[in-house]
Design a protein around this motif. Structure first.
Motif, PDB file in Angstrom:
ATOM      1  N   SER A   1       3.489  -9.570   0.712  1.00  0.00           N
ATOM      2  CA  SER A   1       3.243  -9.655   1.919  1.00  0.00           C
ATOM      3  C   SER A   1       3.744  -8.235   2.577  1.00  0.00           C
ATOM      4  CB  SER A   1       4.158 -10.585   2.641  1.00  0.00           C
ATOM      5  OG  SER A   1       5.226 -10.742   2.275  1.00  0.00           O
ATOM      6  N   HIS A   2       3.776  -8.149   3.896  1.00  0.00           N
ATOM      7  CA  HIS A   2       4.210  -6.896   4.370  1.00  0.00           C
ATOM      8  C   HIS A   2       5.902  -6.749   4.329  1.00  0.00           C
ATOM      9  CE1 HIS A   2       0.649  -6.887   7.271  1.00  0.00           C
ATOM     10  NE2 HIS A   2       0.409  -6.046   6.392  1.00  0.00           N
ATOM     11  N   CYS A   3       6.252  -5.667   3.995  1.00  0.00           N
ATOM     12  CA  CYS A   3       7.515  -5.309   3.687  1.00  0.00           C
ATOM     13  C   CYS A   3       8.636  -4.826   4.980  1.00  0.00           C
ATOM     14  CB  CYS A   3       7.680  -4.425   2.671  1.00  0.00           C
ATOM     15  SG  CYS A   3       9.505  -4.073   2.019  1.00  0.00           S
ATOM     16  N   SER A   4       9.637  -5.100   5.087  1.00  0.00           N
ATOM     17  CA  SER A   4      10.329  -4.457   6.408  1.00  0.00           C
ATOM     18  C   SER A   4      10.963  -2.863   6.032  1.00  0.00           C
ATOM     19  CB  SER A   4      11.645  -5.341   6.605  1.00  0.00           C
ATOM     20  OG  SER A   4      12.516  -5.418   5.501  1.00  0.00           O
ATOM     21  N   ASP A   5      10.612  -2.663   4.669  1.00  0.00           N
ATOM     22  CA  ASP A   5      11.215  -1.251   4.427  1.00  0.00           C
ATOM     23  C   ASP A   5      10.134  -0.168   4.746  1.00  0.00           C
ATOM     24  OD1 ASP A   5      11.871   1.102   2.985  1.00  0.00           O
ATOM     25  OD2 ASP A   5      12.256   0.340   1.084  1.00  0.00           O
ATOM     26  N   LYS A   6      10.604   0.735   5.694  1.00  0.00           N
ATOM     27  CA  LYS A   6       9.612   1.416   6.307  1.00  0.00           C
ATOM     28  C   LYS A   6       8.947   2.425   5.474  1.00  0.00           C
ATOM     29  CE  LYS A   6      11.352   1.653  10.963  1.00  0.00           C
ATOM     30  NZ  LYS A   6      10.623   0.649  11.699  1.00  0.00           N
ATOM     31  N   LYS A   7       9.638   2.841   4.158  1.00  0.00           N
ATOM     32  CA  LYS A   7       9.034   3.772   3.285  1.00  0.00           C
ATOM     33  C   LYS A   7       8.455   2.976   2.249  1.00  0.00           C
ATOM     34  CE  LYS A   7      11.206   7.425   4.616  1.00  0.00           C
ATOM     35  NZ  LYS A   7      10.352   8.490   4.965  1.00  0.00           N
ATOM     36  N   CYS A   8       8.197   1.761   2.104  1.00  0.00           N
ATOM     37  CA  CYS A   8       7.417   0.777   1.084  1.00  0.00           C
ATOM     38  C   CYS A   8       5.903   0.961   1.503  1.00  0.00           C
ATOM     39  CB  CYS A   8       7.893  -0.641   1.076  1.00  0.00           C
ATOM     40  SG  CYS A   8       6.949  -1.496   0.020  1.00  0.00           S
ATOM     41  N   VAL A   9       5.167   1.075   0.592  1.00  0.00           N
ATOM     42  CA  VAL A   9       3.744   0.812   0.983  1.00  0.00           C
ATOM     43  C   VAL A   9       3.207  -0.507   1.421  1.00  0.00           C
ATOM     44  CG1 VAL A   9       2.953   0.270  -1.420  1.00  0.00           C
ATOM     45  CG2 VAL A   9       1.493   1.817  -0.278  1.00  0.00           C
ATOM     46  N   MET A  10       4.010  -1.338   1.371  1.00  0.00           N
ATOM     47  CA  MET A  10       3.713  -2.601   1.857  1.00  0.00           C
ATOM     48  C   MET A  10       4.010  -3.066   3.200  1.00  0.00           C
ATOM     49  SD  MET A  10       1.699  -3.863  -0.340  1.00  0.00           S
ATOM     50  CE  MET A  10       1.440  -5.446   0.475  1.00  0.00           C
ATOM     51  N   HIS A  11       4.813  -1.824   3.715  1.00  0.00           N
ATOM     52  CA  HIS A  11       5.126  -1.794   5.441  1.00  0.00           C
ATOM     53  C   HIS A  11       3.762  -1.795   6.159  1.00  0.00           C
ATOM     54  CE1 HIS A  11       7.872  -1.479   8.637  1.00  0.00           C
ATOM     55  NE2 HIS A  11       6.936  -0.590   9.124  1.00  0.00           N
TER      56      HIS A  11
ATOM     57  N   SER B   1      -0.048   2.295  13.126  1.00  0.00           N
ATOM     58  CA  SER B   1      -0.706   3.530  13.460  1.00  0.00           C
ATOM     59  C   SER B   1      -0.665   4.436  12.259  1.00  0.00           C
ATOM     60  CB  SER B   1       0.246   4.289  14.674  1.00  0.00           C
ATOM     61  OG  SER B   1       1.382   4.526  13.917  1.00  0.00           O
ATOM     62  N   LEU B   2      -1.258   5.674  12.404  1.00  0.00           N
ATOM     63  CA  LEU B   2      -1.309   6.676  11.575  1.00  0.00           C
ATOM     64  C   LEU B   2      -0.081   7.364  11.166  1.00  0.00           C
ATOM     65  CD1 LEU B   2      -3.437   7.703   9.722  1.00  0.00           C
ATOM     66  CD2 LEU B   2      -3.875   9.741  10.841  1.00  0.00           C
ATOM     67  N   TYR B   3       0.981   7.410  12.110  1.00  0.00           N
ATOM     68  CA  TYR B   3       2.251   7.749  12.025  1.00  0.00           C
ATOM     69  C   TYR B   3       2.886   6.863  10.968  1.00  0.00           C
ATOM     70  CZ  TYR B   3       7.071   8.695  12.694  1.00  0.00           C
ATOM     71  OH  TYR B   3       8.333   8.740  12.580  1.00  0.00           O
ATOM     72  N   ASP B   4       2.713   5.500  11.040  1.00  0.00           N
ATOM     73  CA  ASP B   4       3.299   4.557  10.061  1.00  0.00           C
ATOM     74  C   ASP B   4       2.975   4.742   8.606  1.00  0.00           C
ATOM     75  OD1 ASP B   4       4.627   3.020  12.338  1.00  0.00           O
ATOM     76  OD2 ASP B   4       3.039   1.768  12.570  1.00  0.00           O
ATOM     77  N   THR B   5       1.610   5.052   8.552  1.00  0.00           N
ATOM     78  CA  THR B   5       1.021   5.448   7.197  1.00  0.00           C
ATOM     79  C   THR B   5       1.535   6.551   6.624  1.00  0.00           C
ATOM     80  OG1 THR B   5      -1.075   4.278   7.818  1.00  0.00           O
ATOM     81  CG2 THR B   5      -1.117   5.826   5.833  1.00  0.00           C
ATOM     82  N   ASP B   6       1.891   7.586   7.573  1.00  0.00           N
ATOM     83  CA  ASP B   6       2.326   8.779   7.001  1.00  0.00           C
ATOM     84  C   ASP B   6       3.983   8.879   6.442  1.00  0.00           C
ATOM     85  OD1 ASP B   6      -0.035  10.215   7.158  1.00  0.00           O
ATOM     86  OD2 ASP B   6       0.190  10.825   9.394  1.00  0.00           O
ATOM     87  N   VAL B   7       4.429   8.082   7.203  1.00  0.00           N
ATOM     88  CA  VAL B   7       6.066   7.751   7.110  1.00  0.00           C
ATOM     89  C   VAL B   7       6.182   7.001   5.613  1.00  0.00           C
ATOM     90  CG1 VAL B   7       8.020   6.696   7.767  1.00  0.00           C
ATOM     91  CG2 VAL B   7       6.693   8.034   9.454  1.00  0.00           C
ATOM     92  N   LYS B   8       5.355   6.194   5.455  1.00  0.00           N
ATOM     93  CA  LYS B   8       5.507   5.357   4.175  1.00  0.00           C
ATOM     94  C   LYS B   8       5.305   6.051   2.815  1.00  0.00           C
ATOM     95  CE  LYS B   8       1.752   2.289   4.615  1.00  0.00           C
ATOM     96  NZ  LYS B   8       1.335   0.799   4.766  1.00  0.00           N
TER      97      LYS B   8
ATOM     98  N   TYR C   1       4.037   4.219  -2.760  1.00  0.00           N
ATOM     99  CA  TYR C   1       4.663   3.216  -3.973  1.00  0.00           C
ATOM    100  C   TYR C   1       5.649   1.980  -3.491  1.00  0.00           C
ATOM    101  CZ  TYR C   1       3.593   7.333  -6.443  1.00  0.00           C
ATOM    102  OH  TYR C   1       2.879   8.463  -7.140  1.00  0.00           O
ATOM    103  N   PHE C   2       5.494   1.100  -4.095  1.00  0.00           N
ATOM    104  CA  PHE C   2       6.374  -0.101  -3.659  1.00  0.00           C
ATOM    105  C   PHE C   2       7.832   0.011  -3.840  1.00  0.00           C
ATOM    106  CE2 PHE C   2       2.566  -1.507  -5.786  1.00  0.00           C
ATOM    107  CZ  PHE C   2       1.683  -2.119  -4.993  1.00  0.00           C
TER     108      PHE C   2
END
Length: 181
Positions: free
Chosen positions: A141-151, A155-162, A165-166
């Motif tokens: 499921s979605h992960c609360s860790d902003k760096k985890c790929v499952m976050h 927005s595209l910003y969210d994708t760029d920040v994570k 990797y798991f």
């Protein structure tokens, strides 16, 4: 004991270099065989004239009708702007129960936002979104860790920040799920 396999269904044109990097990334990360296949599919059945977008749900439903093997994890790759019920747009969508998922390249490109092309950003975004949707196919499921790929990427910003990797927690969950192969 079941053995999973990942299938990438290319429903659009994509650079071979990008595909090679994506395939290598997914094979290393999931530890599974990844098979590429190209298809020419008319997606007009999923087009919403009012929104000028394509329904990711409709495309997945059609793909699910052709899937026969529960051990196959399917990722469809399209180059059209996708949406899902209740959302303005989506980068991707997954149905873990059918083992099918989809990502769109459209909003992963800098040009969509009026910026110059950036190959490095595009490849990283492609890897992240593909990994994220495939992760859902393994019931992550979605992960609360902003760096985890499952976050969740709102927005595209969210994708760029994570990362691509798991996190340790998601990696452990994936390992336990795959152990049941």
């Amino acid at each position: 004991m079941k053995k999973f396999k990942i299938f990438l269904f290319l429903l659009c044109e994509i650079n071979n270099k990008y595909l090679a990097e994506l395939k290598n990334h997914l094979q290393n990360l999931f530890g599974l065989d990844v098979e590429l296949t190209s298809h020419s599919v008319d997606l007009s059945f999923a087009y919403n004239e009012r929104r000028r977008q394509y329904s990711g749900e409709e495309i997945l439903r059609k793909a699910e009708k052709n899937k026969r093997n529960a051990n196959e994890k399917w990722l469809l790759i399209v180059d059209v702007d996708l949406y899902s019920s209740g959302l303005n747009f989506i980068f991707g969508l997954a149905n873990p129960y059918s083992g099918t998922s989809i990502i769109s390249l459209t909003r992963l490109r800098q040009q969509f936002y009026g910026k110059p092309e950036n190959e490095k950003f595009f490849i990283e975004r492609l890897k992240k979104e593909a990994t994220h949707e495939l992760g859902h196919l393994f019931y992550l499921s979605h992960c609360s860790d902003k760096k985890c790929v499952m976050h969740f990427s709102n927005s595209l910003y969210d994708t760029d920040v994570k990362s691509a990797y798991f996190c340790e927690r998601c990696k452990k969950l994936l390992f336990n799920i795959k152990k049941g192969e």
